[in-house]
Scaffold this motif. Sequence first.
Motif, PDB file in Angstrom:
ATOM      1  N   VAL A  76     -31.576   3.290 -77.308  1.00 40.19           N
ATOM      2  CA  VAL A  76     -31.486   4.687 -77.736  1.00 40.19           C
ATOM      3  C   VAL A  76     -30.905   4.786 -79.140  1.00 40.19           C
ATOM      4  O   VAL A  76     -31.386   5.535 -79.993  1.00 40.19           O
ATOM      5  N   ALA A  77     -29.855   4.027 -79.410  1.00 38.71           N
ATOM      6  CA  ALA A  77     -29.150   4.131 -80.694  1.00 38.71           C
ATOM      7  C   ALA A  77     -30.047   3.796 -81.882  1.00 38.71           C
ATOM      8  O   ALA A  77     -29.862   4.327 -82.977  1.00 38.71           O
ATOM      9  N   LEU A  78     -31.032   2.926 -81.663  1.00 42.76           N
ATOM     10  CA  LEU A  78     -31.881   2.471 -82.767  1.00 42.76           C
ATOM     11  C   LEU A  78     -33.097   3.357 -82.992  1.00 42.76           C
ATOM     12  O   LEU A  78     -33.869   3.126 -83.914  1.00 42.76           O
ATOM     13  N   ALA A  79     -33.275   4.366 -82.165  1.00 41.74           N
ATOM     14  CA  ALA A  79     -34.490   5.167 -82.232  1.00 41.74           C
ATOM     15  C   ALA A  79     -34.435   6.211 -83.329  1.00 41.74           C
ATOM     16  O   ALA A  79     -33.365   6.582 -83.824  1.00 41.74           O
ATOM     17  N   ASN A  80     -35.639   6.683 -83.686  1.00 43.88           N
ATOM     18  CA  ASN A  80     -35.791   7.791 -84.630  1.00 43.88           C
ATOM     19  C   ASN A  80     -35.014   7.479 -85.910  1.00 43.88           C
ATOM     20  O   ASN A  80     -35.183   6.447 -86.517  1.00 43.88           O
ATOM     21  N   ASN A  81     -34.099   8.335 -86.291  1.00 43.88           N
ATOM     22  CA  ASN A  81     -33.280   8.054 -87.478  1.00 43.88           C
ATOM     23  C   ASN A  81     -31.910   7.503 -87.117  1.00 43.88           C
ATOM     24  O   ASN A  81     -30.999   7.481 -87.942  1.00 43.88           O
ATOM     25  N   GLY A  82     -31.776   7.056 -85.889  1.00 44.96           N
ATOM     26  CA  GLY A  82     -30.481   6.581 -85.397  1.00 44.96           C
ATOM     27  C   GLY A  82     -29.810   7.667 -84.584  1.00 44.96           C
ATOM     28  O   GLY A  82     -29.617   8.782 -85.071  1.00 44.96           O
ATOM     29  N   VAL A  83     -29.475   7.365 -83.335  1.00 39.67           N
ATOM     30  CA  VAL A  83     -28.867   8.341 -82.437  1.00 39.67           C
ATOM     31  C   VAL A  83     -27.426   7.931 -82.155  1.00 39.67           C
ATOM     32  O   VAL A  83     -27.188   6.833 -81.630  1.00 39.67           O
ATOM     33  N   PRO A  84     -26.437   8.772 -82.504  1.00 38.46           N
ATOM     34  CA  PRO A  84     -25.049   8.460 -82.140  1.00 38.46           C
ATOM     35  C   PRO A  84     -24.945   8.265 -80.619  1.00 38.46           C
ATOM     36  O   PRO A  84     -25.244   9.193 -79.856  1.00 38.46           O
ATOM     37  N   THR A  85     -24.560   7.089 -80.198  1.00 41.69           N
ATOM     38  CA  THR A  85     -24.637   6.742 -78.779  1.00 41.69           C
ATOM     39  C   THR A  85     -23.333   6.135 -78.288  1.00 41.69           C
ATOM     40  O   THR A  85     -22.788   5.220 -78.906  1.00 41.69           O
ATOM     41  N   GLY A  86     -22.863   6.641 -77.161  1.00 43.01           N
ATOM     42  CA  GLY A  86     -21.741   6.057 -76.453  1.00 43.01           C
ATOM     43  C   GLY A  86     -22.204   5.484 -75.126  1.00 43.01           C
ATOM     44  O   GLY A  86     -23.318   5.758 -74.671  1.00 43.01           O
ATOM     45  N   VAL A  87     -21.358   4.680 -74.514  1.00 47.90           N
ATOM     46  CA  VAL A  87     -21.682   4.093 -73.210  1.00 47.90           C
ATOM     47  C   VAL A  87     -20.470   4.196 -72.307  1.00 47.90           C
ATOM     48  O   VAL A  87     -19.348   3.858 -72.714  1.00 47.90           O
ATOM     49  N   LEU A  88     -20.696   4.665 -71.089  1.00 42.20           N
ATOM     50  CA  LEU A  88     -19.679   4.622 -70.044  1.00 42.20           C
ATOM     51  C   LEU A  88     -20.089   3.560 -69.037  1.00 42.20           C
ATOM     52  O   LEU A  88     -21.208   3.585 -68.511  1.00 42.20           O
ATOM     53  N   SER A  89     -19.187   2.622 -68.781  1.00 38.64           N
ATOM     54  CA  SER A  89     -19.478   1.479 -67.932  1.00 38.64           C
ATOM     55  C   SER A  89     -18.740   1.595 -66.605  1.00 38.64           C
ATOM     56  O   SER A  89     -17.529   1.818 -66.586  1.00 38.64           O
ATOM     57  N   ILE A  90     -19.471   1.423 -65.515  1.00 41.46           N
ATOM     58  CA  ILE A  90     -18.880   1.413 -64.184  1.00 41.46           C
ATOM     59  C   ILE A  90     -18.534  -0.038 -63.857  1.00 41.46           C
ATOM     60  O   ILE A  90     -19.428  -0.881 -63.722  1.00 41.46           O
ATOM     61  N   PRO A  91     -17.246  -0.380 -63.769  1.00 41.38           N
ATOM     62  CA  PRO A  91     -16.873  -1.773 -63.506  1.00 41.38           C
ATOM     63  C   PRO A  91     -17.448  -2.265 -62.180  1.00 41.38           C
ATOM     64  O   PRO A  91     -17.452  -1.537 -61.183  1.00 41.38           O
ATOM     65  N   SER A  92     -17.929  -3.504 -62.172  1.00 42.04           N
ATOM     66  CA  SER A  92     -18.501  -4.048 -60.934  1.00 42.04           C
ATOM     67  C   SER A  92     -18.231  -5.545 -60.834  1.00 42.04           C
ATOM     68  O   SER A  92     -18.062  -6.233 -61.838  1.00 42.04           O
ATOM     69  N   ARG A  93     -18.210  -6.013 -59.607  1.00 41.92           N
ATOM     70  CA  ARG A  93     -18.181  -7.446 -59.328  1.00 41.92           C
ATOM     71  C   ARG A  93     -19.532  -7.883 -58.764  1.00 41.92           C
ATOM     72  O   ARG A  93     -20.239  -7.089 -58.171  1.00 41.92           O
ATOM     73  N   TYR A  94     -19.846  -9.142 -58.972  1.00 42.46           N
ATOM     74  CA  TYR A  94     -20.991  -9.809 -58.351  1.00 42.46           C
ATOM     75  C   TYR A  94     -22.324  -9.189 -58.773  1.00 42.46           C
ATOM     76  O   TYR A  94     -23.246  -9.026 -57.967  1.00 42.46           O
ATOM     77  N   ALA A  95     -22.440  -8.849 -60.067  1.00 43.61           N
ATOM     78  CA  ALA A  95     -23.653  -8.211 -60.576  1.00 43.61           C
ATOM     79  C   ALA A  95     -24.877  -9.097 -60.374  1.00 43.61           C
ATOM     80  O   ALA A  95     -24.798 -10.319 -60.414  1.00 43.61           O
ATOM     81  N   HIS A  96     -26.003  -8.468 -60.172  1.00 45.74           N
ATOM     82  CA  HIS A  96     -27.303  -9.117 -59.976  1.00 45.74           C
ATOM     83  C   HIS A  96     -27.299 -10.009 -58.741  1.00 45.74           C
ATOM     84  O   HIS A  96     -27.989 -11.035 -58.703  1.00 45.74           O
ATOM     85  N   SER A  97     -26.538  -9.616 -57.751  1.00 46.54           N
ATOM     86  CA  SER A  97     -26.526 -10.313 -56.474  1.00 46.54           C
ATOM     87  C   SER A  97     -26.814  -9.294 -55.373  1.00 46.54           C
ATOM     88  O   SER A  97     -26.848  -8.087 -55.631  1.00 46.54           O
ATOM     89  N   PRO A  98     -26.983  -9.746 -54.131  1.00 48.03           N
ATOM     90  CA  PRO A  98     -27.205  -8.782 -53.045  1.00 48.03           C
ATOM     91  C   PRO A  98     -25.938  -8.077 -52.588  1.00 48.03           C
ATOM     92  O   PRO A  98     -25.998  -7.200 -51.723  1.00 48.03           O
ATOM     93  N   ILE A  99     -24.790  -8.435 -53.176  1.00 48.81           N
ATOM     94  CA  ILE A  99     -23.520  -7.852 -52.728  1.00 48.81           C
ATOM     95  C   ILE A  99     -22.708  -7.327 -53.911  1.00 48.81           C
ATOM     96  O   ILE A  99     -21.526  -7.624 -54.050  1.00 48.81           O
TER      97      ILE A  99
END
Length: 353
Positions: free
Chosen positions: A300-323
């Motif tokens: 998103v940030a790189l699109a058009n003429n540049g979009v001011p972009t923030g990110v909110l991250s939801i902390p997680s364990r065991y990403a990309h796993s079944p649990i």
Amino acid sequence: MLDIVKKLTSLNGPCGYEHNVSYYIRDYVKDLVDEVRIDGIGNVIATKKGRLPGPKILLTAHMDEVGFIVKKIEENGLIRFEKLGGHDDRILLAQEVKVLGNSGEISGVIGTMSAHFVKFDDPSKVRKHTHLYIDIGASSKAEVEEMGIEVGAPVTWATEMKVLGPKGKEMIMAKSLDDRAGCAVLLQLVNELQDETFAGVVTFLFSVQEEVGLRGAETAIKTLDVDAAIALDTTAVSDTPEETMDKTLFLGKGTGIKVMDFSLIVHKTMKNHLVNLAKEKGIPYQLEIFPGIGTDGGAVALANNGVPTGVLSIPSRYAHSPIELVSVADLEATKDLVKAFVLNLAEDTSFEW
């Protein structure tokens, strides 16, 4: 929000095959927003207008999940597969999966040798996914095909959501929390905005194919005119005992306000705005620097003429796993901060460099 998370994680939608999730989200929001559509690649784009003039804001979360795809059906009925998104080969063995066949979802398991054979093998060896197979109980290629499975059938984990932990500190364990958790936050926000007065226009983007290169967001943002954006995604915590963990992000300590990842150096104005709002509203937060991931915010940030972009991250364990595991409190903190962001908008709100 738990009910929303449970429903979203029960749906199967690996990269490129998000149809069930797209249709569900479209139907969920259609009476809560001013306009909703599914674009040509599968993104759900919904727009809600405020009662006051103000900026045009994009809020985005991706709905695809990591999965697999059938590559070959062996003559003995075992199924070879390729990856959709990033996986760690070390966790694949003996995991339950669902193959999304033409006649419905078929249960299966990624096979592994019996423990009795370990003494004849190298127990430290990690076999690549290309050497593994899915067993659906069929004994021939013809039986697999009769069950509605062909080359190209998508595959997902088979986990059902569970709530863990002590009362008041509950955790959610499920597949696809990356990023159905972010989608759930946005759906809850849509609900809560029904009785609120806010300024401007909020566009909700539920994107596809994030796990294979931010493709949905990159496609959608080319068609959208926005003044600023916030991406919501999960991120890996570093609070477990492995020697590579640096104890910089914790489960249950609040939403992550992104500073940098490999796809984005966050716009300073956006980062400061989110930090100041969190402090003002008493919302728990953590600052996140993690070069190991990227999010739709990078596209998103790189699109058009540049979009001011923030990110909110939801902390997680065991990403990309079944649990995958996230904290209910962190989900609520993320929702509270993005809601505060929307309600704090005014006609003269500026996101200048």
